[in-house]
Motif scaffolding. Sequence first.
Motif: not given
Length: 428
Positions: A264, A303, A267, A319, A297, A294, A314-316
């Motif tokens: 994380e 997500d 990212g 991003a 993620a 991305t 953090f995650g999809r």
Amino acid sequence: MVHLFAEGRPRVAPGGTRRGQLREKGALMDAEIGSRVRELRLWRGLNMRTAADLSGISHGYLGQIERGEKPVNNRQVLEALANAFRVAPSELTRKPDITATSSESHDAAAVLADLLGGWWVGEVPAAPGRPLPEVLADLAAFHASRNKSGKHGAGNYPTQVAKLAPLIRDLLAAAADPATSRQALAPLLTAYHVAGSVAARLRAPGLPSMAAERMQQVANELDDPVWQSVAGWGRAHFISSSNRLRQYELAAAVADTAPPERMETRGMANLTAALAAAAQGQNDVAETHLREATAIAEQIEPDVSPWPSGIMQFGRTNAGIFRVSIGVELGEGPRIAELASAVHPETISSGRQASFWTDLGRGLLESRQHRDEGVAAILKAEKLAPQQVHDNWFVRQAVGAHLGQTRQDSTGRELRGLAWRMGLATTG
């Protein structure tokens, strides 16, 4: 999936010369920043040509800005002008605080200044000394409320400070006690990050950087590479517009060196580096970091990752939100609707949702054909986080620029109502 639609009750505006008055109001906003740009240029002893060269914009565009004919509506131009004059971007956008909670916000900033400046890690403020499990439970509830995915989150910024300040005092007391120190330190680091984030929203100069220093102190006490990287990202995150080049250097370093067991941090560091690069007009560099973020993620199951509690998200989803925001900064205009279509903003906190809808709305407003969708997006952001939207300089610029172009239809009434709530129009 994103669906655009207008929400909220229209505010009916009086007829007559109102449209002309609103056009004048939008022009007045442009004239105010234009006057400030000219004032700073002359203060620095720069002629128009030299100032344009230093800021990387055309001589003609700078002249239009100074005459109030063109708005300053993205970070890249605003920060380029600020760098040319060697001032903070806030020197160009300074304005009286017209929010309904201005005195409360001032008091909240004073509380944060006292808290961050008065005690270092290891020092113990006057605190009731509550049992640590009780303090940690309250902090977890605060983080959960602040990151709630609906519109009823932790409250406005003064409310958040009122909840957070006693928690930080309790955690400082626990961190100074050898029996509870190891349990208290990581939660204290996350609390300091929230303090810095709120201070940034309150436009309190110096306090975000002070929060980053406190995060680093906690990380040093923990002596853990994972938390050292979190503190390093926090430092980069809080530099923000004051020094984009340095922000990029710090974020890129964390993206390269953060321990892989907590992806994380890598990212988020890539996302921060991408935004810093975009604000400097480095499109290819920004895209490289976006792709890396991305890809990271996709390796994380949810997500929105719950680690570390309350600060990264953090995650999809995040991003995707950053991709939309950077698309606006890079001038992609209505194309950001395509980027936004893959984002599920409802899975993240109300504040991040508001950022998503704000940036999407700004991008769509650049096109006359997408004006209705742009207004609808900003109204969604306002419902989620009104103070955050009302204080956003770029939203104020976008709304002000479109006031004189509104039609006498439901969208026009919504836009004028928004302008009134932001203090850009005398009536709704």
